[in-house]
Design a protein around this motif. Structure first.
Motif, PDB file in Angstrom:
ATOM      1  N   LEU A  54       5.971   3.917  -6.233  1.00 34.10           N
ATOM      2  CA  LEU A  54       5.805   2.518  -6.617  1.00 34.10           C
ATOM      3  C   LEU A  54       5.194   2.435  -8.011  1.00 34.10           C
ATOM      4  N   TYR A  55       5.742   1.564  -8.844  1.00 32.80           N
ATOM      5  CA  TYR A  55       5.282   1.398 -10.220  1.00 32.80           C
ATOM      6  C   TYR A  55       4.411   0.156 -10.327  1.00 32.80           C
ATOM      7  N   PHE A  56       3.115   0.361 -10.603  1.00 31.92           N
ATOM      8  CA  PHE A  56       2.171  -0.730 -10.826  1.00 31.92           C
ATOM      9  C   PHE A  56       1.717  -0.699 -12.283  1.00 31.92           C
ATOM     10  N   ALA A  57       1.212  -1.821 -12.769  1.00 29.54           N
ATOM     11  CA  ALA A  57       0.720  -1.887 -14.148  1.00 29.54           C
ATOM     12  C   ALA A  57      -0.568  -1.088 -14.271  1.00 29.54           C
ATOM     13  N   ASN A  58      -0.748  -0.425 -15.413  1.00 22.95           N
ATOM     14  CA  ASN A  58      -2.029   0.256 -15.627  1.00 22.95           C
ATOM     15  C   ASN A  58      -3.080  -0.785 -16.029  1.00 22.95           C
ATOM     16  N   ALA A  59      -4.321  -0.360 -16.151  1.00 22.20           N
ATOM     17  CA  ALA A  59      -5.444  -1.288 -16.347  1.00 22.20           C
ATOM     18  C   ALA A  59      -5.336  -2.123 -17.614  1.00 22.20           C
ATOM     19  N   ASP A  60      -4.773  -1.560 -18.692  1.00 28.99           N
ATOM     20  CA  ASP A  60      -4.684  -2.327 -19.935  1.00 28.99           C
ATOM     21  C   ASP A  60      -3.284  -2.890 -20.191  1.00 28.99           C
ATOM     22  N   ALA A  61      -2.419  -2.880 -19.175  1.00 32.82           N
ATOM     23  CA  ALA A  61      -1.071  -3.469 -19.235  1.00 32.82           C
ATOM     24  C   ALA A  61      -0.222  -2.893 -20.357  1.00 32.82           C
ATOM     25  N   THR A  62      -0.359  -1.596 -20.605  1.00 29.70           N
ATOM     26  CA  THR A  62       0.464  -0.951 -21.633  1.00 29.70           C
ATOM     27  C   THR A  62       1.507  -0.023 -21.036  1.00 29.70           C
ATOM     28  N   GLY A  63       1.534   0.090 -19.725  1.00 31.61           N
ATOM     29  CA  GLY A  63       2.477   0.989 -19.075  1.00 31.61           C
ATOM     30  C   GLY A  63       2.301   0.923 -17.570  1.00 31.61           C
ATOM     31  N   PHE A  64       2.737   1.993 -16.908  1.00 31.04           N
ATOM     32  CA  PHE A  64       2.734   2.014 -15.452  1.00 31.04           C
ATOM     33  C   PHE A  64       1.883   3.145 -14.897  1.00 31.04           C
ATOM     34  N   VAL A  65       1.414   2.911 -13.693  1.00 31.07           N
ATOM     35  CA  VAL A  65       0.767   3.922 -12.876  1.00 31.07           C
ATOM     36  C   VAL A  65       1.666   4.085 -11.661  1.00 31.07           C
ATOM     37  N   ILE A  66       2.041   5.313 -11.331  1.00 33.18           N
ATOM     38  CA  ILE A  66       2.915   5.561 -10.187  1.00 33.18           C
ATOM     39  C   ILE A  66       2.055   5.926  -8.985  1.00 33.18           C
ATOM     40  N   GLU A  67       2.253   5.186  -7.907  1.00 33.84           N
ATOM     41  CA  GLU A  67       1.544   5.473  -6.660  1.00 33.84           C
ATOM     42  C   GLU A  67       2.568   5.952  -5.633  1.00 33.84           C
ATOM     43  N   LYS A  68       2.296   7.108  -5.046  1.00 36.48           N
ATOM     44  CA  LYS A  68       3.154   7.622  -3.973  1.00 36.48           C
ATOM     45  C   LYS A  68       2.596   7.119  -2.654  1.00 36.48           C
ATOM     46  N   ARG A  69       3.484   6.570  -1.824  1.00 38.24           N
ATOM     47  CA  ARG A  69       3.058   5.992  -0.557  1.00 38.24           C
ATOM     48  C   ARG A  69       3.991   6.476   0.550  1.00 38.24           C
ATOM     49  N   ASP A  70       3.414   7.073   1.592  1.00 37.22           N
ATOM     50  CA  ASP A  70       4.185   7.520   2.749  1.00 37.22           C
ATOM     51  C   ASP A  70       4.342   6.357   3.721  1.00 37.22           C
ATOM     52  N   VAL A  71       5.586   6.104   4.140  1.00 29.20           N
ATOM     53  CA  VAL A  71       5.875   5.020   5.077  1.00 29.20           C
ATOM     54  C   VAL A  71       6.834   5.525   6.144  1.00 29.20           C
ATOM     55  N   THR A  72       6.907   4.783   7.226  1.00 25.41           N
ATOM     56  CA  THR A  72       7.882   5.046   8.279  1.00 25.41           C
ATOM     57  C   THR A  72       8.874   3.891   8.293  1.00 25.41           C
ATOM     58  N   LEU A  73      10.139   4.209   8.043  1.00 26.02           N
ATOM     59  CA  LEU A  73      11.189   3.200   8.044  1.00 26.02           C
ATOM     60  C   LEU A  73      11.679   2.994   9.469  1.00 26.02           C
ATOM     61  N   LEU A  74      11.738   1.762   9.895  1.00 26.00           N
ATOM     62  CA  LEU A  74      12.235   1.437  11.224  1.00 26.00           C
ATOM     63  C   LEU A  74      13.757   1.567  11.248  1.00 26.00           C
ATOM     64  N   PRO A  75      14.361   1.713  12.425  1.00 24.58           N
ATOM     65  CA  PRO A  75      15.817   1.809  12.492  1.00 24.58           C
ATOM     66  C   PRO A  75      16.484   0.622  11.806  1.00 24.58           C
ATOM     67  N   GLY A  76      17.406   0.906  10.917  1.00 22.54           N
ATOM     68  CA  GLY A  76      18.121  -0.138  10.186  1.00 22.54           C
ATOM     69  C   GLY A  76      17.394  -0.681   8.972  1.00 22.54           C
ATOM     70  N   GLU A  77      16.147  -0.270   8.729  1.00 31.02           N
ATOM     71  CA  GLU A  77      15.387  -0.779   7.591  1.00 31.02           C
ATOM     72  C   GLU A  77      15.816  -0.061   6.317  1.00 31.02           C
ATOM     73  N   SER A  78      16.008  -0.805   5.266  1.00 34.89           N
ATOM     74  CA  SER A  78      16.418  -0.254   3.973  1.00 34.89           C
ATOM     75  C   SER A  78      15.209   0.285   3.218  1.00 34.89           C
ATOM     76  N   VAL A  79      15.354   1.471   2.655  1.00 39.46           N
ATOM     77  CA  VAL A  79      14.267   2.051   1.860  1.00 39.46           C
ATOM     78  C   VAL A  79      13.996   1.189   0.624  1.00 39.46           C
ATOM     79  N   TYR A  80      15.030   0.560   0.089  1.00 41.60           N
ATOM     80  CA  TYR A  80      14.872  -0.270  -1.106  1.00 41.60           C
ATOM     81  C   TYR A  80      14.092  -1.545  -0.781  1.00 41.60           C
ATOM     82  N   GLN A  81      14.434  -2.189   0.341  1.00 38.59           N
ATOM     83  CA  GLN A  81      13.719  -3.405   0.722  1.00 38.59           C
ATOM     84  C   GLN A  81      12.267  -3.089   1.063  1.00 38.59           C
ATOM     85  N   ARG A  82      12.038  -1.966   1.719  1.00 37.78           N
ATOM     86  CA  ARG A  82      10.669  -1.570   2.065  1.00 37.78           C
ATOM     87  C   ARG A  82       9.866  -1.271   0.803  1.00 37.78           C
ATOM     88  N   ALA A  83      10.516  -0.627  -0.186  1.00 36.94           N
ATOM     89  CA  ALA A  83       9.826  -0.327  -1.441  1.00 36.94           C
ATOM     90  C   ALA A  83       9.375  -1.614  -2.130  1.00 36.94           C
TER      91      ALA A  83
END
Length: 178
Positions: A54-83
């Motif tokens: 996931l791409y979030f803004a860094n503290a001074d809004a000059t770029g991104f901070v990438i956060e890795k997040r482990d999730v469990t997708l339910l049957p039929g759930e799209s990885v894109y919609q969950r992201a």
């Protein structure tokens, strides 16, 4: 006896007819580009573990901070919609959220190697400046492009093809950096 077919009367009639024709041409509803999508659903009947980037803004809004997040997708759930749902929830570690907490999650459709993100109309009223709009759009696009084999992300607002989001042009898709 009066003459009704004078030069001035005919010229006035011509100007009137041209004015009515121009008004009818201008008042036609604008042609909208329709996006037809073949939506493919996941066929998995079991929950699936996934790691999202996931791409979030860094503290001074000059770029991104990438956060890795482990999730469990339910049957039929799209990885894109969950992201996108996780992105709207905001960061858990470092980084700044891209949207306020009360803003709805955009809907994403995938067709081939293209993603189409339908932003709710509230996104057009966030009142962000150029930097905030750029971080929002590229944060969404980069998050989606990192989830799978996508090449580009198109944006819609309220179901209509988006031309701009405030100051930022959305006429062209956001593409993966090569």
């Amino acid at each position: 006896m009066r003459r009704y077919l004078t030069f001035w009367n005919l010229l006035g009639l011509l100007v009137f007819v041209l004015g009515v024709a121009a008004m009818l041409h201008v008042s036609r509803p604008p042609r909208t580009d329709v996006v037809n999508l073949n939506v493919t659903e996941s066929s998995s009947q079991e929950p699936v573990r996934a790691q999202l980037r996931l791409y979030f803004a860094n503290a001074d809004a000059t770029g991104f901070v990438i956060e890795k997040r482990d999730v469990t997708l339910l049957p039929g759930e799209s990885v894109y919609q969950r992201a996108l749902a996780e992105l709207v929830k905001g960061p858990r570690q470092v980084g700044e959220p891209l949207v306020p907490p009360d803003v709805p999650v955009p809907t994403v459709f995938v067709s081939g190697r293209s993603a189409y993100v339908d932003l709710p109309k509230e996104y057009g009223r966030l009142g962000y400046g150029t930097t905030g709009e750029t971080l929002l759009i590229y944060g969404i696009a980069n998050t989606l492009l990192d989830q799978g084999p996508l090449d580009e992300v198109w944006f819609l607002i309220g179901g209509e093809p988006a031309r701009t989001l405030g100051h930022l042009s959305l006429v062209e898709p956001i593409r993966r950096n090569r």
